[in-house]
Design an enzyme around this catalytic site. Sequence first.
Site, short mmCIF file in Angstrom:
data_model
loop_
_atom_site.label_atom_id
_atom_site.label_comp_id
_atom_site.label_asym_id
_atom_site.label_seq_id
_atom_site.Cartn_x
_atom_site.Cartn_y
_atom_site.Cartn_z
N HIS A 166 -2.48 14.72 -19.43
CA HIS A 166 -1.76 14.05 -20.53
C HIS A 166 -1.19 15.09 -21.49
O HIS A 166 -1.77 16.15 -21.71
CB HIS A 166 -2.67 13.06 -21.27
CG HIS A 166 -3.81 13.66 -22.03
ND1 HIS A 166 -3.73 14.00 -23.35
CD2 HIS A 166 -5.09 13.95 -21.65
CE1 HIS A 166 -4.89 14.47 -23.77
NE2 HIS A 166 -5.74 14.46 -22.74
N ASP A 173 -0.01 14.13 -24.71
CA ASP A 173 -0.19 13.75 -26.11
C ASP A 173 -1.48 14.39 -26.63
O ASP A 173 -2.31 14.86 -25.85
CB ASP A 173 -0.25 12.23 -26.26
CG ASP A 173 -1.45 11.62 -25.50
OD1 ASP A 173 -1.69 12.04 -24.36
OD2 ASP A 173 -2.11 10.73 -26.05
N GLU A 183 -2.77 9.01 -23.71
CA GLU A 183 -4.20 9.07 -23.38
C GLU A 183 -5.06 8.95 -24.63
O GLU A 183 -6.09 8.29 -24.62
CB GLU A 183 -4.52 10.38 -22.65
CG GLU A 183 -5.90 10.42 -22.00
CD GLU A 183 -7.00 10.92 -22.91
OE1 GLU A 183 -8.18 10.76 -22.56
OE2 GLU A 183 -6.69 11.46 -24.01
N GLU A 184 -4.61 9.59 -25.73
CA GLU A 184 -5.39 9.56 -26.96
C GLU A 184 -5.27 8.23 -27.68
O GLU A 184 -5.89 8.02 -28.72
CB GLU A 184 -4.95 10.71 -27.89
CG GLU A 184 -5.06 12.11 -27.29
CD GLU A 184 -6.50 12.57 -27.08
OE1 GLU A 184 -7.42 11.77 -27.33
OE2 GLU A 184 -6.70 13.72 -26.68
N ASP A 228 -9.23 17.79 -17.55
CA ASP A 228 -9.15 17.27 -18.92
C ASP A 228 -10.55 17.21 -19.53
O ASP A 228 -10.88 16.28 -20.26
CB ASP A 228 -8.50 15.87 -18.91
CG ASP A 228 -8.24 15.34 -20.32
OD1 ASP A 228 -8.17 16.15 -21.25
OD2 ASP A 228 -8.14 14.11 -20.48
N HIS A 239 -10.22 17.88 -30.30
CA HIS A 239 -10.23 16.82 -31.32
C HIS A 239 -10.65 17.34 -32.69
O HIS A 239 -10.62 16.58 -33.65
CB HIS A 239 -11.15 15.66 -30.94
CG HIS A 239 -10.66 14.85 -29.77
ND1 HIS A 239 -11.00 13.53 -29.58
CD2 HIS A 239 -9.85 15.17 -28.74
CE1 HIS A 239 -10.44 13.07 -28.49
NE2 HIS A 239 -9.72 14.07 -27.95
#
Length: 438
Positions: A55, A57, A124-125, A157, A406
């Site tokens: 992903h 994003d 994805e987020e 990931d 994150h």
Amino acid sequence: MALWLENQLKRYGVQTRAVPLGQQEVEGKILEYPPAILGRIGDDSKKKTILIYGHFDVQPAEKSDGWDTEPFELHVDRESGKMFGRGSTDDKGPVLGWLNVLEAHHALRIELPVNLRFCFEGLEEDGSQGLDDLIVTETSKGPQGWFHGVDCVCISDNYWLNTRTPCLTYGLRGIAYYQIIVSGPGSDLHSGMGGAVYEPMTTLISLMGKLVSVEGRILIPGVYDGISVADSSELQKYQDLDYSVADLEKVAGGPISLSDDKATVLMGRTREPSLSLHGIEGAYSGAGGKTVIPATVSGKFSLRLVPPQTPDDITKKVVSFIEDEFAKLKTKLKMKVEFVGGGKPWVADTNHWSYEAAKRATETVWGKTPNYTREGGSIPVTLTFADNLGVNVLLLPMGRADDGAHSTNEKLDISNFLNGTKLLGTYLYEVANINSDK
């Protein structure tokens, strides 16, 4: 990002397709979701076909959050050997690793050892909006579908369990995310009204305090139903991993582990469910003081799920419990529980040839036998691929446990980026060399 990625794939000979995933309303405006980018290169029936997912994003980030550098400008610190920036490890670094593999073969005019299919998304987020439907639709097309003939799926990931030993990940916890909304006053009130009215914040804090103990035990009845107890052989697997409580506390940034036993800590992080309180929307959180009683507050929390838990089953238990506890308060306020989104847990078979290929590749590139791990986080699309395609899914991480995905100052070590790229490429060659039914 979607268009940039699609152009990169085309440059290296990949046939692409940008697939619309729907729309969303933002501040009164209808905006298109970023499209999923599908790719394919190679159609040799004698070769295995690997589907690559990633992903492009990322999580939101502001320098004011506590970043030392601008989060959306890559900062390469060669002295420390680290690259700082939002998405460096989650998941732009690994996606670029796959592009590096394609670029190398294209530049050197070397044929890829396997057929490749790609599925890159930009949501994805935000719960992978529309992606499940895309996978189901493509699968239902049979031989005309984009994923037809895929032999296994590889996802990069996630992260090592520590900073020393590479790993192969065969399990992920699921997730169920909720918010409790409590309201009453027609508008925010002066706190001088306190003592005369029911306050939404007080009720919300009371409800959230009933969800989980300070030791991490979920207090919602029935949540642990059906979860198997680890036997001695499984406990030994956790003890054998290259990991320690000190590794956990190093990543956490403080001596805050719930146990001094390695197996207990590992199971708590990966094998058992958990409930975390994330924040309160609508309450004052700025600097200084503000003597206000909020009219409406929303408390956000989530559960990480393990087999056989599902978001649907857990939601019934969560909503029932909170509604019962709210009724006991006998307040005049209004309350509702909203399920925001979620995904099921996933566990794969490590005896598959894809895992053997990844093990050999890891030993070749890193000179170490990898840990076999389950991850505490969630990638819901993993189970969607496994269920719909009926194939094995492998998680082959590039980053380390201390990358801070994150979080502020997210990073990817330069050595992990370079060797991680080599690992992804070597994995493809090991797959080609593995004896299987294909």
